[in-house]
Scaffold this active site. Structure first.
Site, PDB file in Angstrom:
ATOM      1  N   SER A 155       7.063   1.561   1.544  1.00 23.10           N
ATOM      2  CA  SER A 155       8.008   2.627   1.227  1.00 23.10           C
ATOM      3  C   SER A 155       7.606   3.898   1.958  1.00 23.10           C
ATOM      4  O   SER A 155       6.434   4.091   2.308  1.00 23.10           O
ATOM      5  CB  SER A 155       7.995   2.896  -0.284  1.00 23.10           C
ATOM      6  OG  SER A 155       8.720   4.065  -0.606  1.00 23.10           O
ATOM      7  N   TYR A 168       3.552   4.051  -8.177  1.00 21.74           N
ATOM      8  CA  TYR A 168       4.375   3.460  -7.118  1.00 21.74           C
ATOM      9  C   TYR A 168       3.794   3.786  -5.741  1.00 21.74           C
ATOM     10  O   TYR A 168       3.638   2.900  -4.888  1.00 21.74           O
ATOM     11  CB  TYR A 168       5.798   4.005  -7.242  1.00 21.74           C
ATOM     12  CG  TYR A 168       6.785   3.435  -6.251  1.00 21.74           C
ATOM     13  CD1 TYR A 168       7.445   2.234  -6.506  1.00 21.74           C
ATOM     14  CD2 TYR A 168       7.094   4.108  -5.077  1.00 21.74           C
ATOM     15  CE1 TYR A 168       8.365   1.719  -5.621  1.00 21.74           C
ATOM     16  CE2 TYR A 168       8.018   3.608  -4.182  1.00 21.74           C
ATOM     17  CZ  TYR A 168       8.655   2.408  -4.452  1.00 21.74           C
ATOM     18  OH  TYR A 168       9.571   1.901  -3.564  1.00 21.74           O
TER      19      TYR A 168
END
Length: 275
Positions: A155, A168
């Site tokens: 990401s 995350y």
């Protein structure tokens, strides 16, 4: 250059979103697919996760292109079951050439307020689950002695700091280290390993109230329009969201002949968000 005729691809998180996009487009280029997903809710995830009906739709679309597909409901947190499913898929389809470790979750929370379970679950799905996927699948690629490719979905959050996603971001950053070690270890087998780093993508994992609130804490009940106003400011290009196909196109480059000498890289698809 992007033909995948006769190759077999393992895709986690294949029921919808980026995973389904990858499955359909790689099938369009001649690949057969091992498609797996959890197809049930994980506690603490603030949006509806994919269902078995979603996975069935992926199967329908792949088969509609004339390709074979082996699908299964499996949790990437369960190495034994994941290995069994991959072994069955390889036995049915005859080989394995490509792994797309795509499964992941999002559950924003302030670092000092999130529970231990929230932290552990995030790491177990988004980081440990990728290791398990590679552990279950890569030996089959090695056994084929044809080389191959592994693409791990990381990401932009691994590169650009945002609040309320420490678990995350930690998982996604950890994937970069995992990728580089794998790229080094598997290079003698002609297996290339890379990460792909999307910015916000128009999937259910982003298009939900929790993400809207993350981007617009100034609004009591932010809408998608409110979210897009904030999201657009993060990108250099004048867009708020990318589409799953944008990530798929990057994956196609990395797994096909066009990317035959690309390994150990962080491939960013971010509309200039990292600038």
């Amino acid at each position: 250059m992007n033909s995948l005729d006769g190759q077999v691809v393992l895709i986690t998180g294949a029921a919808r979103g980026q995973g389904r996009s990858h499955a359909v487009e790689l099938a369009r280029r001649g690949a057969d697919i091992i498609a797996v997903d959890l197809c049930r809710q994980i506690e603490g995830v603030p949006y509806a996760m994919p269902s078995e009906a979603d996975l069935a739709e992926t199967v329908r679309e792949v088969e509609g292109l004339g390709r074979r597909v082996h699908s299964a409901v499996v949790d990437v947190r369960d190495l034994t079951e994941l290995t069994r499913v991959v072994d069955e898929g390889v036995a049915e389809l005859g080989r394995l050439d490509i792994i797309l470790a795509n499964a992941g979750i999002s559950a924003p929370a302030p670092t000092l307020e999130m529970s231990e379970d929230a932290w552990t679950t995030m790491i177990d799905v988004n980081l440990n689950g990728v290791w398990r996927t590679v552990r279950a699948g890569a030996p089959h690629i090695i056994d084929g002695k044809r080389g191959g490719s592994i693409v791990i979905t990381s990401s932009l959050a691994a590169m650009v700091v945002n609040a309320n996603i420490a678990h995350y971001a930690a998982a996604k950053a950890g994937l970069v280290g995992l990728m580089k070690v794998l790229a080094k270890e598997l290079a003698p087998e002609r297996i290339r390993v890379n990460t792909v780093h999307p910015t916000t993508v128009a999937t259910e994992m982003v298009l939900n109230d929790a993400t809207y609130k993350l981007f617009r804490p100034d609004c009591e009940a932010p809408t998608r329009d409110d979210f897009e106003v904030a999201a657009k400011t993060l990108n250099a290009l004048p867009v708020a969201l990318t589409e799953s196909i944008d990530v798929t196109n990057a994956v196609l480059y990395l797994v096909s002949e066009s990317g035959r000498y690309v390994t150990g890289t962080t491939h960013v698809v971010d509309a200039g968000g990292s600038l």
